[in-house]
Design a protein around this motif. Sequence first.
Motif, short mmCIF file in Angstrom:
data_model
loop_
_atom_site.label_atom_id
_atom_site.label_comp_id
_atom_site.label_asym_id
_atom_site.label_seq_id
_atom_site.Cartn_x
_atom_site.Cartn_y
_atom_site.Cartn_z
N ALA A 114 73.03 85.39 31.09
CA ALA A 114 72.68 85.25 29.67
C ALA A 114 71.19 84.98 29.49
CB ALA A 114 73.50 84.14 29.03
N TYR A 115 70.62 84.08 30.30
CA TYR A 115 69.20 83.79 30.20
C TYR A 115 68.36 84.99 30.60
CZ TYR A 115 70.55 78.85 29.77
OH TYR A 115 71.11 77.66 29.36
N ALA A 116 68.86 85.80 31.54
CA ALA A 116 68.12 86.98 32.00
C ALA A 116 67.99 88.04 30.92
CB ALA A 116 68.79 87.56 33.24
N LEU A 117 68.76 87.94 29.85
CA LEU A 117 68.68 88.91 28.76
C LEU A 117 67.39 88.78 27.95
CD1 LEU A 117 72.36 88.79 27.46
CD2 LEU A 117 71.29 90.59 28.83
N ALA A 118 66.72 87.64 28.07
CA ALA A 118 65.45 87.45 27.36
C ALA A 118 64.39 88.38 27.94
CB ALA A 118 65.00 86.00 27.47
N HIS A 170 80.14 77.90 35.26
CA HIS A 170 79.23 78.41 34.23
C HIS A 170 77.96 79.06 34.78
CE1 HIS A 170 81.20 74.70 32.38
NE2 HIS A 170 81.74 75.71 31.74
N GLY A 171 77.64 78.82 36.04
CA GLY A 171 76.34 79.20 36.56
C GLY A 171 76.00 80.67 36.46
N GLN A 172 76.90 81.54 36.91
CA GLN A 172 76.60 82.96 36.90
C GLN A 172 76.45 83.49 35.48
OE1 GLN A 172 75.82 84.66 39.65
NE2 GLN A 172 75.24 86.35 38.28
N PHE A 218 69.35 77.66 24.72
CA PHE A 218 70.29 78.67 24.24
C PHE A 218 69.77 80.05 24.60
CE2 PHE A 218 72.05 75.96 20.46
CZ PHE A 218 72.61 75.09 21.37
N SER A 219 70.64 80.86 25.18
CA SER A 219 70.28 82.22 25.57
C SER A 219 70.21 83.13 24.34
CB SER A 219 71.31 82.77 26.55
OG SER A 219 72.50 83.14 25.85
N PRO A 220 69.70 84.36 24.50
CA PRO A 220 69.70 85.31 23.39
C PRO A 220 71.10 85.58 22.83
CG PRO A 220 68.21 86.07 25.09
CD PRO A 220 68.93 84.88 25.67
N LEU A 221 72.13 85.41 23.64
CA LEU A 221 73.50 85.61 23.16
C LEU A 221 73.93 84.52 22.18
CD1 LEU A 221 75.32 86.61 26.48
CD2 LEU A 221 74.61 88.13 24.61
N LEU A 222 73.28 83.37 22.24
CA LEU A 222 73.67 82.22 21.43
C LEU A 222 72.70 81.94 20.28
CD1 LEU A 222 75.60 79.82 21.03
CD2 LEU A 222 74.31 78.58 22.80
N GLN A 223 71.44 82.26 20.46
CA GLN A 223 70.44 81.94 19.45
C GLN A 223 70.76 82.59 18.10
OE1 GLN A 223 66.76 83.26 21.21
NE2 GLN A 223 66.91 81.84 22.92
N ARG A 224 70.58 81.81 17.04
CA ARG A 224 70.75 82.28 15.66
C ARG A 224 72.16 82.83 15.39
NH1 ARG A 224 65.63 83.54 17.26
NH2 ARG A 224 63.94 82.67 15.97
N ALA A 273 79.78 81.16 29.36
CA ALA A 273 78.75 80.22 28.94
C ALA A 273 77.50 80.97 28.48
CB ALA A 273 78.40 79.28 30.09
N THR A 274 76.94 80.53 27.36
CA THR A 274 75.76 81.19 26.80
C THR A 274 74.60 80.23 26.55
OG1 THR A 274 76.68 80.92 24.57
CG2 THR A 274 77.12 83.00 25.70
N GLY A 275 74.77 78.96 26.92
CA GLY A 275 73.69 78.00 26.73
C GLY A 275 74.12 76.62 27.18
N THR A 276 73.20 75.69 27.12
CA THR A 276 73.48 74.30 27.48
C THR A 276 72.74 73.35 26.54
OG1 THR A 276 71.62 74.15 29.04
CG2 THR A 276 73.74 74.87 29.94
N LEU A 277 73.21 72.13 26.49
CA LEU A 277 72.54 71.03 25.81
C LEU A 277 73.06 69.73 26.39
CD1 LEU A 277 73.96 70.80 22.13
CD2 LEU A 277 75.15 71.79 24.06
N ALA A 278 72.43 68.62 26.07
CA ALA A 278 72.76 67.37 26.74
C ALA A 278 72.61 66.18 25.81
CB ALA A 278 71.87 67.18 27.97
#
Length: 239
Positions: free
Chosen positions: A53-57, A46-48, A126-132, A103-108
């Motif tokens: 995904a996070y870099a899209l912000a 999932h790392g890459q 959650f990355s911009p791909l996952l939010q809302r 993968a577009t986000g994480t939670l725990a």
Amino acid sequence: MSPAWTNPYGQPIGMPLPGWRARQRPNAISLQGRFCRLEPLDPAVHGQALAEAYALAAEPRDWTYMANGPFDSDAAFFQYLSTAARSDDPRHYAVVDARSGRATGTLALMRQDPANGVIEVGHVMFSPLLQRTPAATEAQHLLMHYVFDVLGYRRYEWKCDSLNAGSRKAAERLGFQFEGIFRQALVYKGRNRDTAWFSVIDSEWPKLDEAFTTWLAADNFSTEGTQVRSLAACRGAAS
């Protein structure tokens, strides 16, 4: 009004829980939904995708209220993922988009208290791909279902910095009940945190589960993907 339960001395006491047993801790399992699935976090898998995904912000504002991040290098980010993936508490899961498989986000699941049947959802990033998106709501629903219906916990918590308006709004949208503020509860990133507490308990879960199921159903979305009824409306209509 007289208390529901009293002891032989006439003192009010809590509701009896005959047969209660400690629950299991969450496992490294996968949970499948219609829009996404949850998988045990694995940096090699999932790392890459998460980094991209996070870099899209446009800016790293989503990390402001997180205990970690933002990261000044890919190496630092992957080190964080590696540490998180080895942890049993918190137990981290990746949110994988059902269409792209990325993968577009994480939670725990964290602060695990099997003896008392209490657990917290946290590290929600959650990355911009996952939010809302419907997948963001479904990811939360999948984890709540696992906690209540599979593991049998009694209490599911959400905590955040009291200044994190977005997290507080999300908790309320998902049906968590606000319980109050713990003042000066933590120090993180060199600053104070007053912590806002929210929870869902097992007696509330069936109605919430029904609302989530109704909201996530195919007929609740237009052909353009717009919701027909809000989650709050579905919660109000649940029996």
